[in-house]
Structure formats: C-alpha cells, structure tokens
Design an enzyme around this catalytic site. Structure first.
Site, PDB file in Angstrom:
ATOM      1  N   ARG A 235      17.254  54.822 137.313  1.00 28.43           N
ATOM      2  CA  ARG A 235      17.937  55.994 137.891  1.00 28.43           C
ATOM      3  C   ARG A 235      17.222  57.214 137.330  1.00 28.43           C
ATOM      4  NH1 ARG A 235      24.290  57.129 138.626  1.00 28.43           N
ATOM      5  NH2 ARG A 235      23.817  55.601 140.242  1.00 28.43           N
TER       6      ARG A 235
ATOM      7  N   HIS B 225      19.539  56.242 147.571  1.00 24.74           N
ATOM      8  CA  HIS B 225      20.393  55.358 146.751  1.00 24.74           C
ATOM      9  C   HIS B 225      20.530  54.045 147.529  1.00 24.74           C
ATOM     10  CE1 HIS B 225      23.051  54.126 143.716  1.00 24.74           C
ATOM     11  NE2 HIS B 225      24.076  54.936 143.900  1.00 24.74           N
TER      12      HIS B 225
ATOM     13  N   GLN C  32      23.324  51.271 146.798  1.00 23.31           N
ATOM     14  CA  GLN C  32      24.643  51.732 147.239  1.00 23.31           C
ATOM     15  C   GLN C  32      24.806  51.515 148.737  1.00 23.31           C
ATOM     16  OE1 GLN C  32      27.256  53.481 145.423  1.00 23.31           O
ATOM     17  NE2 GLN C  32      28.330  52.983 147.300  1.00 23.31           N
TER      18      GLN C  32
ATOM     19  N   ASP D 168      30.532  62.226 150.359  1.00 18.87           N
ATOM     20  CA  ASP D 168      30.040  62.156 148.982  1.00 18.87           C
ATOM     21  C   ASP D 168      30.203  63.552 148.383  1.00 18.87           C
ATOM     22  OD1 ASP D 168      28.758  61.405 146.620  1.00 18.87           O
ATOM     23  OD2 ASP D 168      26.734  61.484 147.460  1.00 18.87           O
TER      24      ASP D 168
ATOM     25  N   CYS E 130      31.063  56.781 148.057  1.00 17.43           N
ATOM     26  CA  CYS E 130      30.326  55.962 147.081  1.00 17.43           C
ATOM     27  C   CYS E 130      30.916  56.074 145.684  1.00 17.43           C
ATOM     28  CB  CYS E 130      28.854  56.369 147.064  1.00 17.43           C
ATOM     29  SG  CYS E 130      28.618  58.122 146.705  1.00 17.43           S
TER      30      CYS E 130
ATOM     31  N   ARG F  19      29.673  46.449 145.078  1.00 17.56           N
ATOM     32  CA  ARG F  19      28.414  46.731 144.369  1.00 17.56           C
ATOM     33  C   ARG F  19      28.020  45.513 143.537  1.00 17.56           C
ATOM     34  NH1 ARG F  19      26.722  51.989 143.332  1.00 17.56           N
ATOM     35  NH2 ARG F  19      24.788  50.947 142.742  1.00 17.56           N
TER      36      ARG F  19
HETATM   37  N1   CP Z   1      28.155  55.134 143.272  1.00 15.96           N
HETATM   38  C1   CP Z   1      27.427  55.140 142.137  1.00 15.96           C
HETATM   39  O1   CP Z   1      26.212  54.899 142.118  1.00 15.96           O
HETATM   40  O2   CP Z   1      28.168  55.384 141.028  1.00 15.96           O
HETATM   41  P1   CP Z   1      27.621  55.636 139.566  1.00 15.96           P
HETATM   42  O3   CP Z   1      26.999  56.997 139.522  1.00 15.96           O
HETATM   43  O4   CP Z   1      28.867  55.552 138.703  1.00 15.96           O
HETATM   44  O5   CP Z   1      26.616  54.566 139.222  1.00 15.96           O
HETATM   45  N1  NVA Z   2      25.026  62.107 145.504  1.00 16.29           N
HETATM   46  C1  NVA Z   2      25.556  61.719 144.223  1.00 16.29           C
HETATM   47  C2  NVA Z   2      25.760  60.229 144.192  1.00 16.29           C
HETATM   48  C3  NVA Z   2      26.296  59.667 142.902  1.00 16.29           C
HETATM   49  C4  NVA Z   2      26.456  58.184 142.956  1.00 16.29           C
HETATM   50  C5  NVA Z   2      24.599  62.170 143.125  1.00 16.29           C
HETATM   51  O1  NVA Z   2      23.383  62.040 143.305  1.00 16.29           O
HETATM   52  O2  NVA Z   2      25.072  62.659 142.102  1.00 16.29           O
END
Ligand code: CP
Ligand code: NVA
Length: 299
Positions: free
Chosen positions: A97, A124, A127, A219, A258, A286
C-alpha cells in the site's frame, strides 16, 4: 504475475470468484500455503486490507509479515529496487500500500515474486474484485447490471470502473466538476467496454447516475494523502451525499462502501445502517477473495 491494476485480473476473474466461493463455504484445508510468506508493506493506514490478508495467510497455513517503511531501511534511503531484490530472496509475494502508484510499479519491475497492489492513489484492485464477488453473491450473473458510483473519481472508483468494463456491466459515475475519474482510466475502460458490451458514463448528477441502479457505491471525499484539500473537498462534495433522498431514485439498489466511512459526510447513518446496505458483507468478503488471490499467485 503482478496485480497492480484491476486489468491484471483479465482472464481469471471467474476462476477467482469460484475459488473464493468454495473457500467461503469452508473449502480451505489450512495447509495450502504451508511455509509460504507474504511481506506486507504499508505506507498508509489500513484495517481491512492488512487484517484480511494477514488472516488469509494464517488460515491457509502461511505467514504474513507487516512492514512499515519507517522501520525499514527504505525509510533511511535504501532504494525501492534494492528492497524488491532483497525481499524476493525471502518471501513468496509482496503486498504494497503506497502513496505513489509508480513506486509499486518500480517495486514490481525489480521483484522476482508477485507484487500485489494493496491500494495506491490510482487503484484498489483487490477491493474492487471483492466487491464484484459481493455483487455476484447478491445477484448472480453480473453482465448487464448497473453499478452507480457517487462521489470522488478516486482509486476505488477507477478499479470499479475498469472491472465493470471487463465484466460487461453498466457503470455510471457522478462526481463534482474537477473530481471526475482520470481521463486515462476512462479511456482504458471505454476500450475494454467495447469488447465486453459494458457501458461507461461519467456524469455530474447523482440523481441521474443512480437511476435504475442495482448497486449504489460511495467512498470518502477525502482520501488518504489529501488531508490538505479537506475543507475545499467537503464544500464541493456536499450535494453528492448518499442519503435516503438520493436512494429514492434507485429503490431497488443495494448500498455499497469500501470503508472506512465518514458517516454524516459521503453516507448517512440511516443509509449505512439501513436494509439496503451490504457494507459488512463487503468487508467480510475481502478475506475470502484475498485467499483466492493468494492461492492463485502462490499455490
Ligand atoms: N477498504 C479498505 O481497503 O480498508 P482499509 O483501508 O482499512 O484497508
Ligand atoms: N479512497 C480511499 C479508500 C480507502 C480504502 C483512500 O484512498 O483513502
């Protein structure tokens, strides 16, 4: 094989769905990934991605190692390329990430093991795959179904749009002007849609986007890394809230997010906790879908 974009699932989506379905029904023996290790590099916060991947590895008999760049030599200047070369000698796959998508691409170029995108500012994919699995559980065949996305044209929106295009769905996005999904992603989605029969539209009216939708997805308005823009974004997105008034335009729709959610901003408590919401099913899935991805890449 790396999973950096949703498009990297090309040709294996149905297989992953069937695998995840079997795993969810209790199909894992527990030793499928014995002696296998997954390194997980998280430059940003995570609850679901981190825990679902780690538990998935444990339940398949393998092991996951959580790494924060701050505590790695990378944080003191060791290059991404050298880190990728080194980790490839120890572990069987790397989940990342990262703040910059190009860093994950750079890592993948130098890694000798599969690299999985656990969220960047661009996409993502894990997800989105899990969300399509949830939609399939609810409705069966996905092709022809309408997914409406209301809000920021962000990473999650991009992966959902590409996935909808590959799966022959009708994808409709409504964002404020200036916050639409990126042009290059829309172009790619339109290309994919030509082959699958999907339709992709980018609008500015939430009411129009959700009309006749089978699923309405939202989101956060301020993604990780955009904290400086918070005030401006809260102002610009105000009329893009997923609330019961908007849902009157999509009475049959299931509500998706999400997570994490900012309740009272992009989604109201009433909608998130209401009978159309499937957000906890999404969160659970997930785990099953990460397992399917790990088995496909590592077993
Ligand atoms: N939806 C998602 O990826 O959540 P987190 O940021 O908690 O991993
Ligand atoms: N769009 C959000 C998703 C988190 C899972 C972010 O990038 O923070």
């Amino acid at each position: 094989m790396h999973i950096l974009s949703f498009t990297d699932f090309e040709g294996m989506v149905e297989e992953l769905f069937e695998l995840a379905e079997r795993l969810k029904a209790g199909g894992a023996k527990g030793d499928e990934l014995r002696n296998r290790s997954l390194a997980m590099i998280f430059e940003k916060a995570s609850t679901r991605t981190r825990v679902s991947f780690e538990v998935a590895m444990t339940q398949l008999g393998g092991h996951a190692i959580y790494l924060s760049p701050r505590e790695m030599q990378m944080g003191r200047g060791e290059s991404i390329a050298d880190t990728a070369r080194t980790l490839s000698r120890y572990v069987d796959a790397v989940l990342i990430r990262a703040r910059r998508h190009e860093d994950v691409e750079e890592f993948a170029r130098h890694a000798e093991v599969p690299v999985i995108n656990g969220l960047t500012e661009l996409e993502h994919p894990c997800q989105a795959l899990s969300d399509f699995f949830t939609m399939r559980e609810l409705r069966g065949e996905l092709s022809g179904l309408k997914l409406a996305y209301v809000g920021d044209g962000n990473n999650v929106c991009h992966s959902l749009m590409l996935g909808s295009a590959m799966l022959g769905m009708r994808f409709s996005c409504a964002s404020p002007e200036g916050y639409e999904p990126r042009q290059e992603v829309v172009r790619k989605a339109l290309e994919l849609a030509e082959r699958s029969g999907a339709s992709i539209e980018v609008l500015h009216s939430p009411e129009q986007a959700v009309e006749g939708a089978d699923f309405v997805y939202t989101d956060v308005w301020v993604s990780m890394g955009q904290e400086d823009e918070e005030q401006e974004r809260l102002r610009r997105f105000r009329s893009f809230q997923l609330n019961s008034e908007l849902l009157r335009h999509a009475p049959e729709a299931k509500v998706m997010h999400c997570l994490p959610a900012k309740r009272g901003l992009e989604i109201t408590d009433e909608v998130m906790d209401g009978s159309a919401s499937v957000v906890w099913q999404q969160a659970e899935n997930r785990l099953h879908v990460q397992k399917a991805i790990l088995l496909k890449l590592l077993a």
